[in-house]
Design a protein around this motif. Structure first.
Motif, PDB file in Angstrom:
ATOM      1  N   UNK A   1       0.819  -1.205   0.000  1.00 18.30           N
ATOM      2  CA  UNK A   1       0.000   0.000   0.000  1.00 18.30           C
ATOM      3  C   UNK A   1       0.849   1.249   0.000  1.00 18.30           C
ATOM      4  N   UNK A   2       2.104   1.114   0.462  1.00 20.31           N
ATOM      5  CA  UNK A   2       2.954   2.302   0.487  1.00 20.31           C
ATOM      6  C   UNK A   2       3.257   2.746  -0.940  1.00 20.31           C
ATOM      7  N   UNK A   3       3.206   1.789  -1.861  1.00 20.77           N
ATOM      8  CA  UNK A   3       3.529   2.112  -3.235  1.00 20.77           C
ATOM      9  C   UNK A   3       2.548   3.118  -3.824  1.00 20.77           C
ATOM     10  N   UNK A   4       1.331   3.144  -3.255  1.00 21.76           N
ATOM     11  CA  UNK A   4       0.326   4.044  -3.811  1.00 21.76           C
ATOM     12  C   UNK A   4       0.560   5.489  -3.407  1.00 21.76           C
TER      13      UNK A   4
ATOM     14  N   UNK B 112      -8.567  -4.127   1.939  1.00 24.68           N
ATOM     15  CA  UNK B 112      -8.793  -4.452   3.355  1.00 24.68           C
ATOM     16  C   UNK B 112      -7.986  -5.694   3.726  1.00 24.68           C
ATOM     17  N   UNK B 113      -8.025  -6.710   2.858  1.00 20.96           N
ATOM     18  CA  UNK B 113      -7.283  -7.934   3.139  1.00 20.96           C
ATOM     19  C   UNK B 113      -5.776  -7.668   3.146  1.00 20.96           C
ATOM     20  N   UNK B 114      -5.341  -6.769   2.250  1.00 21.25           N
ATOM     21  CA  UNK B 114      -3.915  -6.439   2.205  1.00 21.25           C
ATOM     22  C   UNK B 114      -3.479  -5.799   3.518  1.00 21.25           C
ATOM     23  N   UNK B 115      -4.360  -4.953   4.061  1.00 18.50           N
ATOM     24  CA  UNK B 115      -4.056  -4.303   5.338  1.00 18.50           C
ATOM     25  C   UNK B 115      -3.968  -5.339   6.454  1.00 18.50           C
TER      26      UNK B 115
END
Lengths: 399, 305
Positions: A1-4, B112-115
């Motif tokens: 998610x940091x990539x975003x 959400x699952x990634x989190x």
């Protein structure tokens, strides 16, 4: 998610100096899915849908709740329906000691008719039979004296039974007297019930118990959700999410209505089985809008209970204290026709009473839109008034 | 450069208790900011006011350039909040919980699952939230606060009640979150936590901010006494006192509790050379002031965790 995240990042541990070093733009440039402007219609629908799903899933996983809302009322219907199955006509059990001419004389078709209302067992032990009357196992003992006098000894413990057994035996004796004169009767009485001839207990039990079930589900659903969400800080969490209060309320109301309609479906399916034999009349589908309006009215009671209660236990208690007496006073379990006037006045103020009588009307007495509409209006007015009161006590947080 | 948070003169009173008594603070964008204080210092109330859950009796607050009160639905997607007690729905699994919260922000189940994976809960995704351990619940709670990728994150005592290993894992996670450019505001019971994680801390007590600064600066600022200690039994208490006086070493205190001989001083060099000359260096430890000492000095009381 940091990539975003495309923004520059300050080195960890240099935040104190970050004031002078404008390393991080104040506004993010990412067009992430969680953009601002929480009022987008898509977001609103998704909050409504996921809240509804949460409530349905947690309800179905809560076995106690499922039992009390769906299974328990159905058990009452099965139990009362079975117990009162034969209670449509007065039926008395008597013991006949020795020979009783007037009864023995009734044979053939007359005998079959008589046995529909009177179960006659023969015995020679008068004392034992009397003891059974006293205990309530029998309604009366019939004996005939040598002078032709028919003696009926009954218990006054159950006045309805006492009255009906006297009436039945009396009419048998009168008929015998009349037959003894050898002339046709001068006057006859034909009594016809004003209700549909097929009116059986199931036809007042179904709307009554259904009303009780719907009231239980809606009052508890609203009050327990409110208190448990407040206690567990879910309300606070929802306040910090871009979810509108409308989505929260609408999802709770929708789920409660869905539950009530499920209760209605199950009740009608069971009651219309040949075993219980409920016959639905013309506009029976009006039960659907009636139940919807009643659910909203009951939820306003739950909202008030949940706003006043601090703990789940208290919410449970307050809800029970409201629902159970209301059910008794509304004729859920037995008709209120013979209740004293002042009690019926209280009963008239209760939403459940109006649901029960309106659904009785549309389900079993051929009532139509004109019977259902005023009730629906009244239920919604009641809901509006109580919601206004509840909003004065409403709290997002534990005090 | 806009500050992530500016608060000016917040006051909040509960009955007779002035819970927050004129707190002003500024949190810069990208900063890891700690609010430190004993129980009842007003940390949580301050945090709740900043988050917009409570309306302060007095004071002005801006979060990302907006007022948090009254509820502002444009601001809410940009902040993430984790409460002291986890706020989960009844009878849901970890995965269902985070997916539900994510959906409120229009965030899909994949993210959400990634989190969930990020906080190491993938293996416990099907566990009911009420069956989770304290550490798992805290991590889920943080994951729920982060699922929508907020710029500003509030964490209220996130590591309270965790075992040391779980605390360390959580610290790594929190550092990463901050490393991605998010502003993090954290309240904590633990001084070591504040020292390790925070860029700046505010020490609070009785509803007031007593001091704000980097942990290092705060520690430097206090009378920095160094505590030199060795195993006891190597040298007598009386003779060490004499020798120290002879060497002209200023000491604040010299004590021997039977296990450790401890010398508090502002000038450690002569003390160390005296001990070295006597060959009494077994078990030597030299410890500077910590945030704990800062705390003790500021609040005048022992730290009550």
């Amino acid at each position: 998610m940091s990539a975003e995240r495309s923004d520059a990042v300050s080195e960890p541990g240099t935040g104190a100096q970050a004031a002078e070093a404008p390393a991080v733009p104040a506004q993010r440039t990412t067009g992430g899915p969680a953009g601002t402007g929480g009022a987008a219609p898509k977001e609103r629908a998704s909050a409504f849908l996921s809240l509804s799903r949460v409530m349905i899933v947690s309800f179905l996983r809560d076995r106690t709740a499922v039992f009390f809302v769906l299974v328990f009322p159905l058990m009452f219907l099965l139990l009362f329906g079975t117990l009162l199955k034969g209670a449509g006509s007065p039926h008395a059990k008597v013991a006949q000691v020795g020979a009783v001419q007037v009864l023995d004389a009734v044979q053939g078709e007359g005998r079959a008719e008589l046995e529909k209302v009177l179960t006659i067992t023969r015995t020679d032990d008068a004392a034992d039979a009397l003891a059974k009357v006293r205990k309530g196992d029998l309604d009366a003992v019939v004996q005939q004296g040598p002078d032709g006098k028919v003696e009926l000894r009954f218990s006054a413990a159950d006045q309805v039974r006492a009255g009906s057994v006297q009436g039945i035996v009396n009419s048998v004796v009168q008929q015998a007297n009349q037959a003894a004169t050898g002339r046709p009767p001068a006057f006859t009485l034909e009594a016809v019930q004003v209700e549909d001839n097929s009116l059986k207990p199931i036809q007042f039990l179904t709307p009554g118990l259904l009303g009780w079930a719907v009231a239980t589900g809606a009052v508890f659903g609203a009050s327990l959700t409110l208190v448990s969400w407040r206690q567990k800080k879910v309300l606070r969490r929802l306040r910090l999410a871009p979810v509108s209060a409308g989505s929260i309320i609408l999802s709770r109301v929708s789920v409660s209505i869905l539950t009530a309609l499920a209760q209605t479906t199950v009740f009608l399916l069971v009651a219309t089985t040949p075993y219980f034999g409920l016959k639905l009349t013309g506009d029976w589908w009006l039960i659907v809008p009636l139940v919807v309006c009643a659910t909203i009215a009951f939820m306003s009671i739950g909202l008030l209970a949940g706003s006043l209660a601090k703990t789940e236990e208290a919410a449970n208690g307050i809800s029970q204290i409201i629902v159970l007496p209301m059910s008794f006073l509304s004729g859920s379990f037995f008709p209120m026709d013979d209740a004293p006037a002042w009690l019926r006045t209280i009963s008239d103020a209760l939403p459940l009473k109006h649901l029960v009588s309106a659904s009785q009307s549309v389900l079993t007495r051929g009532g139509g839109l004109s019977d259902a509409l005023p009730t629906m209006g009244g239920l919604l007015l009641f809901a509006a008034a109580l919601t206004a009161i509840a909003s004065r006590f409403f709290r997002w947080e534990d005090a | 450069m806009t500050a992530a948070i500016t608060a000016d003169g917040i006051r909040q009173r509960y009955g007779d208790v002035q819970a927050v008594d004129g707190v002003s603070l500024t949190v810069e964008t990208g900063e890891f900011y700690g609010i430190l204080g004993p129980n009842g210092a007003g940390k949580t109330t301050t945090l709740e006011i900043l988050e917009g859950i409570r309306k302060p009796d007095e004071g002005r607050i801006e979060l990302l350039g907006m007022a948090p009160w009254p509820r502002n639905r444009d601001l809410l997607p940009r902040i993430g909040v984790q409460f002291q007690a986890s706020a989960f729905f009844n009878k849901l699994t970890a995965r269902e919980t985070i997916r539900t919260f994510a959906s409120f922000y229009g965030v899909g189940p994949k993210r959400a699952d990634a989190m969930l994976e990020r906080v190491g809960l993938t293996d416990s995704a099907s566990v009911m939230t009420d069956k989770m351990s304290g550490g798992q619940a805290q991590r889920l709670s943080i994951a729920c606060a982060l699922a929508h990728d907020p710029e500003l994150v509030f964490l209220d005592e996130p590591t309270t009640g965790l075992d040391p290993q779980a605390r360390r894992n959580l610290w790594d996670l929190l550092r990463d979150i901050n490393g991605e450019g998010r502003t993090v505001v954290l309240t904590t019971h633990y001084l070591d936590e504040a020292e390790i994680l925070c860029d700046r801390v505010s020490v609070m007590d009785h509803g007031k901010v007593l001091k704000t600064g980097t942990p290092a600066a705060l520690v430097r600022e206090i009378d920095d006494t160094v505590r030199v200690s060795v195993e006891s039994g190597q040298i007598g208490l009386g003779s060490v006192r004499e020798l120290l006086a002879a060497a002209g070493a200023e000491t604040a205190s010299v004590e021997d509790d039977g296990a450790t001989l401890a010398i508090a001083t502002r000038a450690p060099a002569p003390v160390l050379s005296v001990l070295a000359e006597q060959g009494a260096l077994r078990g030597l430890e030299v410890r500077g002031a910590t945030l704990e000492d800062v705390f003790l000095q500021l609040t005048g009381r022992e730290y009550r965790a």
